[in-house]
Design a protein around this motif. Structure first.
Motif, PDB file in Angstrom:
ATOM      1  N   ASN A  82       0.821  -1.211   0.000  1.00 40.04           N
ATOM      2  CA  ASN A  82       0.000   0.000   0.000  1.00 40.04           C
ATOM      3  C   ASN A  82       0.855   1.260   0.000  1.00 40.04           C
ATOM      4  OD1 ASN A  82      -2.426  -1.404  -0.014  1.00 40.04           O
ATOM      5  ND2 ASN A  82      -2.585  -1.448   2.222  1.00 40.04           N
ATOM      6  N   GLN A  83       1.938   1.229   0.771  1.00 40.72           N
ATOM      7  CA  GLN A  83       2.859   2.379   0.782  1.00 40.72           C
ATOM      8  C   GLN A  83       3.452   2.593  -0.606  1.00 40.72           C
ATOM      9  OE1 GLN A  83       5.767   1.752   3.824  1.00 40.72           O
ATOM     10  NE2 GLN A  83       4.285   1.842   5.506  1.00 40.72           N
ATOM     11  N   ASN A  84       3.815   1.505  -1.252  1.00 38.02           N
ATOM     12  CA  ASN A  84       4.371   1.616  -2.595  1.00 38.02           C
ATOM     13  C   ASN A  84       3.343   2.199  -3.558  1.00 38.02           C
ATOM     14  OD1 ASN A  84       6.718   0.526  -1.652  1.00 38.02           O
ATOM     15  ND2 ASN A  84       6.425  -1.495  -2.533  1.00 38.02           N
ATOM     16  N   GLN A  85       2.093   1.775  -3.410  1.00 36.73           N
ATOM     17  CA  GLN A  85       1.048   2.300  -4.283  1.00 36.73           C
ATOM     18  C   GLN A  85       0.831   3.784  -4.038  1.00 36.73           C
ATOM     19  OE1 GLN A  85      -0.790   0.620  -6.829  1.00 36.73           O
ATOM     20  NE2 GLN A  85      -1.135   2.800  -7.209  1.00 36.73           N
ATOM     21  N   GLN A  86       0.837   4.171  -2.764  1.00 38.23           N
ATOM     22  CA  GLN A  86       0.681   5.591  -2.444  1.00 38.23           C
ATOM     23  C   GLN A  86       1.842   6.404  -2.999  1.00 38.23           C
ATOM     24  OE1 GLN A  86       0.249   5.708   1.798  1.00 38.23           O
ATOM     25  NE2 GLN A  86      -1.805   4.822   1.802  1.00 38.23           N
ATOM     26  N   ALA A  87       3.046   5.859  -2.884  1.00 40.48           N
ATOM     27  CA  ALA A  87       4.213   6.556  -3.437  1.00 40.48           C
ATOM     28  C   ALA A  87       4.103   6.670  -4.951  1.00 40.48           C
ATOM     29  CB  ALA A  87       5.496   5.819  -3.054  1.00 40.48           C
ATOM     30  N   ALA A  88       3.599   5.593  -5.586  1.00 40.53           N
ATOM     31  CA  ALA A  88       3.432   5.626  -7.043  1.00 40.53           C
ATOM     32  C   ALA A  88       2.402   6.687  -7.430  1.00 40.53           C
ATOM     33  CB  ALA A  88       2.996   4.251  -7.560  1.00 40.53           C
ATOM     34  N   ASN A  89       1.314   6.784  -6.655  1.00 41.07           N
ATOM     35  CA  ASN A  89       0.298   7.804  -6.936  1.00 41.07           C
ATOM     36  C   ASN A  89       0.881   9.206  -6.771  1.00 41.07           C
ATOM     37  OD1 ASN A  89      -1.540   5.755  -7.352  1.00 41.07           O
ATOM     38  ND2 ASN A  89      -2.438   5.886  -5.319  1.00 41.07           N
ATOM     39  N   ALA A  90       1.660   9.391  -5.692  1.00 41.84           N
ATOM     40  CA  ALA A  90       2.282  10.702  -5.463  1.00 41.84           C
ATOM     41  C   ALA A  90       3.261  11.039  -6.590  1.00 41.84           C
ATOM     42  CB  ALA A  90       2.999  10.713  -4.110  1.00 41.84           C
ATOM     43  N   ASN A  91       4.014  10.041  -7.040  1.00 41.57           N
ATOM     44  CA  ASN A  91       4.950  10.270  -8.142  1.00 41.57           C
ATOM     45  C   ASN A  91       4.212  10.635  -9.423  1.00 41.57           C
ATOM     46  OD1 ASN A  91       7.155   9.759  -6.538  1.00 41.57           O
ATOM     47  ND2 ASN A  91       7.344   7.626  -7.130  1.00 41.57           N
ATOM     48  N   ALA A  92       3.079   9.962  -9.651  1.00 40.55           N
ATOM     49  CA  ALA A  92       2.303  10.268 -10.852  1.00 40.55           C
ATOM     50  C   ALA A  92       1.797  11.705 -10.810  1.00 40.55           C
ATOM     51  CB  ALA A  92       1.136   9.289 -10.977  1.00 40.55           C
ATOM     52  N   GLN A  93       1.339  12.152  -9.632  1.00 41.38           N
ATOM     53  CA  GLN A  93       0.887  13.534  -9.508  1.00 41.38           C
ATOM     54  C   GLN A  93       2.049  14.502  -9.709  1.00 41.38           C
ATOM     55  OE1 GLN A  93      -1.013  13.728  -5.682  1.00 41.38           O
ATOM     56  NE2 GLN A  93      -2.793  12.555  -6.321  1.00 41.38           N
ATOM     57  N   ALA A  94       3.204  14.156  -9.164  1.00 43.88           N
ATOM     58  CA  ALA A  94       4.388  15.003  -9.372  1.00 43.88           C
ATOM     59  C   ALA A  94       4.771  15.017 -10.847  1.00 43.88           C
ATOM     60  CB  ALA A  94       5.550  14.502  -8.516  1.00 43.88           C
ATOM     61  N   GLY A  95       4.588  13.871 -11.507  1.00 47.20           N
ATOM     62  CA  GLY A  95       4.908  13.791 -12.933  1.00 47.20           C
ATOM     63  C   GLY A  95       4.077  14.741 -13.763  1.00 47.20           C
ATOM     64  N   ALA A  96       2.821  14.970 -13.331  1.00 52.72           N
ATOM     65  CA  ALA A  96       1.985  15.919 -14.070  1.00 52.72           C
ATOM     66  C   ALA A  96       2.597  17.316 -14.033  1.00 52.72           C
ATOM     67  CB  ALA A  96       0.576  15.933 -13.480  1.00 52.72           C
ATOM     68  N   GLY A  97       3.138  17.694 -12.852  1.00 56.43           N
ATOM     69  CA  GLY A  97       3.795  18.997 -12.746  1.00 56.43           C
ATOM     70  C   GLY A  97       5.077  19.066 -13.548  1.00 56.43           C
ATOM     71  N   VAL A  98       5.858  17.999 -13.486  1.00 60.10           N
ATOM     72  CA  VAL A  98       7.111  17.964 -14.262  1.00 60.10           C
ATOM     73  C   VAL A  98       6.807  17.943 -15.749  1.00 60.10           C
ATOM     74  CG1 VAL A  98       9.221  16.652 -14.669  1.00 60.10           C
ATOM     75  CG2 VAL A  98       8.313  16.837 -12.367  1.00 60.10           C
ATOM     76  N   GLY A  99       5.653  17.337 -16.105  1.00 61.95           N
ATOM     77  CA  GLY A  99       5.269  17.323 -17.512  1.00 61.95           C
ATOM     78  C   GLY A  99       5.089  18.737 -18.052  1.00 61.95           C
ATOM     79  N   SER A 100       4.506  19.614 -17.244  1.00 62.35           N
ATOM     80  CA  SER A 100       4.367  21.012 -17.662  1.00 62.35           C
ATOM     81  C   SER A 100       5.732  21.669 -17.822  1.00 62.35           C
ATOM     82  CB  SER A 100       3.531  21.780 -16.623  1.00 62.35           C
ATOM     83  OG  SER A 100       2.227  21.241 -16.523  1.00 62.35           O
TER      84      SER A 100
END
Length: 283
Positions: free
Chosen positions: A188-206
């Motif tokens: 679950n921690q790994n999944q939460q980290a993956a979700n957080a990374n995906a959200q961060a990726g949206a910002g880095v994508g910009s």
């Protein structure tokens, strides 16, 4: 009765500078006018703008790396890379503890049999030697005493092992329960980290998109400066010359005057006109 008359006049006024200052003012205006041809970018400014455009044409050198970071983050950033190993560790642990947790290992201590055999041997030797010394070897009492002695000797050992096996079973079950919870917590921690990374990726994508557009934006900025420098210089010159031109320029305008005459004034005017007419006609 009254009457009115209207008169329109045109006047022109010339504002001349103070005579001793005229030469200095003309000199300044001449120099300012001469600067109009220099309103464009200087060679140094052109070189700087050309350098900016050259760098912009090459693009942002970090755009690719930023894009890779964005893609990696959008895919979870590797937070779930060890999920397989974590699940495998739990499966291996479950496999090792399963025989103990399900009770199939109760009474299966192979070392226990040797201990029981030794107890039987010791009890038999002791009881049989006593009955043999009394001449009652092999009697019913001998067999009864032998059986009772072996039972008394082995029962505590068997009961202790059984209790230990049951305790092992409970401990194994508790360990499996705890390991399952720990494993699920890690996943679950790994999944939460993956979700957080995906959200961060949206910002880095910009940021990656901005990096890709950096070159074009820099070229537009350089061209804006190339156009803006002459306009700014001309505006500065115009701001310097305009007040002088207004202060010492020629002013032209029309003025209208209205006047109101009384009846007596009108009569006198008419009478004077008639008198002049009579003189003209009759000499």
């Amino acid at each position: 009765m009254g009457g009115s008359s209207q008169q329109t006049t045109q006047s022109t006024s010339q504002a001349s500078p103070y005579a001793p200052a005229k030469g200095a003012i003309d000199n300044i205006l001449g120099q300012l006018g001469g600067q109009a041809s220099n309103a464009g970018p200087t060679p140094t400014e052109n070189n700087a703008l050309n350098t900016l455009q050259s760098n912009a044409a090459a693009g942002n050198p970090y755009a690719g790396a930023i894009g890779n970071v964005a893609t990696n983050l959008l895919n979870g950033g590797g937070a779930k890379a060890n999920d397989g190993n974590i699940s495998t560790n739990l499966a291996n642990y479950q496999g090792m503890l399963a025989p103990y947790a399900n009770g199939s290992m109760i009474g299966k201590n192979t070392a226990l049999q040797g201990q029981l055999d030794q107890i039987r041997q010791d009890v038999s030797n002791q009881v049989n030697s006593q009955f043999a010394a009394a001449g009652r070897d092999g009697s019913a009492a001998n067999l009864q005493a032998l059986g009772r002695g072996i039972a008394q000797g082995t029962a505590p050992v068997i009961a202790g092992q059984y209790n230990q096996d049951v305790a092992n079973q409970l401990n194994a079950a508790n360990s499996l329960y705890g390991a399952g919870n720990s494993t699920y917590g890690l996943l679950n921690q790994n999944q939460q980290a993956a979700n957080a990374n995906a959200q961060a990726g949206a910002g880095v994508g910009s940021a990656a998109l901005d990096a890709n557009n950096w070159g074009a934006n820099q070229q537009l900025a350089a061209e804006a400066q190339r156009r803006g420098i002459p306009m700014q210089n001309l505006a500065t010159l115009l701001g310097s010359i305009s007040p002088v031109a207004q202060a010492f320029g020629t002013q032209t305008g029309n003025s209208t005057t209205n006047s109101q005459m009384s009846g007596a004034q009108q009569f006198a005017t008419i009478a004077g006109g008639l008198g002049n007419l009579s003189k003209f006609l009759w000499g």
